[in-house]
Write a protein that holds these residues in place. Sequence first.
Motif, mmCIF file in Angstrom:
data_model
loop_
_atom_site.group_PDB
_atom_site.id
_atom_site.type_symbol
_atom_site.label_atom_id
_atom_site.label_comp_id
_atom_site.label_asym_id
_atom_site.label_seq_id
_atom_site.Cartn_x
_atom_site.Cartn_y
_atom_site.Cartn_z
ATOM 1 N N LEU A 160 -2.286 -19.354 -54.304
ATOM 2 C CA LEU A 160 -2.875 -20.689 -54.267
ATOM 3 C C LEU A 160 -1.916 -21.729 -54.832
ATOM 4 O O LEU A 160 -1.825 -22.859 -54.330
ATOM 5 C CB LEU A 160 -4.193 -20.701 -55.044
ATOM 6 C CG LEU A 160 -5.342 -19.916 -54.388
ATOM 7 C CD1 LEU A 160 -6.514 -19.789 -55.358
ATOM 8 C CD2 LEU A 160 -5.788 -20.591 -53.100
ATOM 9 N N GLU A 161 -1.173 -21.351 -55.867
ATOM 10 C CA GLU A 161 -0.187 -22.290 -56.414
ATOM 11 C C GLU A 161 0.926 -22.553 -55.411
ATOM 12 O O GLU A 161 1.396 -23.690 -55.266
ATOM 13 C CB GLU A 161 0.395 -21.755 -57.720
ATOM 14 C CG GLU A 161 1.373 -22.735 -58.356
ATOM 15 C CD GLU A 161 1.806 -22.331 -59.747
ATOM 16 O OE1 GLU A 161 2.502 -23.130 -60.388
ATOM 17 O OE2 GLU A 161 1.447 -21.218 -60.193
ATOM 18 N N GLN A 162 1.359 -21.542 -54.700
ATOM 19 C CA GLN A 162 2.367 -21.754 -53.656
ATOM 20 C C GLN A 162 1.837 -22.680 -52.570
ATOM 21 O O GLN A 162 2.573 -23.518 -52.034
ATOM 22 C CB GLN A 162 2.771 -20.404 -53.050
ATOM 23 C CG GLN A 162 3.604 -19.539 -53.975
ATOM 24 C CD GLN A 162 4.867 -20.249 -54.448
ATOM 25 O OE1 GLN A 162 5.623 -20.809 -53.651
ATOM 26 N NE2 GLN A 162 5.084 -20.233 -55.753
ATOM 27 N N MET A 163 0.570 -22.563 -52.271
ATOM 28 C CA MET A 163 -0.071 -23.464 -51.310
ATOM 29 C C MET A 163 -0.042 -24.903 -51.828
ATOM 30 O O MET A 163 0.228 -25.856 -51.078
ATOM 31 C CB MET A 163 -1.507 -22.998 -51.077
ATOM 32 C CG MET A 163 -2.264 -23.753 -50.018
ATOM 33 S SD MET A 163 -3.951 -23.063 -49.858
ATOM 34 C CE MET A 163 -4.606 -24.143 -48.596
ATOM 35 N N MET A 164 -0.295 -25.075 -53.104
ATOM 36 C CA MET A 164 -0.253 -26.403 -53.718
ATOM 37 C C MET A 164 1.152 -26.992 -53.661
ATOM 38 O O MET A 164 1.337 -28.196 -53.470
ATOM 39 C CB MET A 164 -0.741 -26.320 -55.166
ATOM 40 C CG MET A 164 -2.230 -26.015 -55.296
ATOM 41 S SD MET A 164 -2.695 -25.338 -56.933
ATOM 42 C CE MET A 164 -2.329 -26.717 -58.013
ATOM 43 N N LEU A 165 2.145 -26.138 -53.811
ATOM 44 C CA LEU A 165 3.536 -26.603 -53.761
ATOM 45 C C LEU A 165 3.960 -26.988 -52.341
ATOM 46 O O LEU A 165 4.763 -27.908 -52.152
ATOM 47 C CB LEU A 165 4.461 -25.519 -54.312
ATOM 48 C CG LEU A 165 4.390 -25.274 -55.833
ATOM 49 C CD1 LEU A 165 5.111 -23.976 -56.194
ATOM 50 C CD2 LEU A 165 4.999 -26.457 -56.585
ATOM 51 N N ARG A 166 3.422 -26.293 -51.356
ATOM 52 C CA ARG A 166 3.835 -26.526 -49.964
ATOM 53 C C ARG A 166 3.277 -27.817 -49.382
ATOM 54 O O ARG A 166 3.940 -28.465 -48.570
ATOM 55 C CB ARG A 166 3.381 -25.364 -49.060
ATOM 56 C CG ARG A 166 4.178 -24.094 -49.204
ATOM 57 C CD ARG A 166 3.937 -23.164 -48.004
ATOM 58 N NE ARG A 166 2.530 -22.945 -47.723
ATOM 59 C CZ ARG A 166 1.787 -21.994 -48.281
ATOM 60 N NH1 ARG A 166 2.345 -21.185 -49.169
ATOM 61 N NH2 ARG A 166 0.512 -21.848 -47.958
#
Length: 290
Positions: free
Chosen positions: A83-89
Amino acid sequence: MIFSRDKSQMCNNLLQFAHVYAWAREHNRSVMSMRFSYKYPYFNISKSKYASFPMYLFAKYTAALKLLPTASFKHDDCDKDALEQMMLRHKHIVVSGWFVRYYDLFLKYRSEICELFTVKKQYSDNVKEKMMRCEAGTADFLRLGVHIRRGDYATWNNGIYCYSDETYASYISAFAKLHPEKPIHVYLSTNDAAVKAEHYQQMLSTTKPNNGNGTVTSASNIKVHLLGGNAVEDLFMLSECDYLIGAPSTYSLVAAMYRDIPLCRMDTVKAEDLTKESFRLFDYWFRRIV
């Protein structure tokens, strides 16, 4: 832009947003609280750049139409790294769910968070004036804030944290015994309309045996007050106290946050075992939310 969204009550919303804010601040991202843009206009955050009802509606309906992606931290076992990677993308994204947690970043940006959630003067000044009137003529005293949580607590977790008036009174009495040299002004905060300051004053003013050793103690140095404020006024009132006692709740936790007020959570110690060490600071309880 990160749009922070959640349900539940005011202080749950505050803490959930603050985690998202801290993460966004660390990554140089803008963030908007959908909840505090319209529902709780009591804090400084409601005056911030993106806090508006039209912006709330924009985020709500673009997310509903799947035009904005959503990172949902709804369950404790969700894949937080993914989910954090999604936030970064994504440049624009909705972040929702109670289990978004960035404890270290929260503490890093805690002073900014407290500033965002400073209670507006139109609410805080009234409380300050009432407290000063209550304390007129008293010198060198302590303020004890007591959060009496009822309502939904009658059923939540099978009611194990829905304590009786007698139980709360026993904690107040135990606190007074830890500070026998000080007058104590007790400020009650509650969602139970049946709670009366006079009833507590009567319970606490009765002399009782002290630990069964034959001596008695008097609670004449305790004055109980119920200011009857709304949720944010009571929150500010608790935040102005020197010590806090209450059932496990984000409400008393947030009250402790502003000035790092020592808090005793009643589920962790019995009244008869209360010591000064039973009162711990925000960063301890913050990581131990029930």
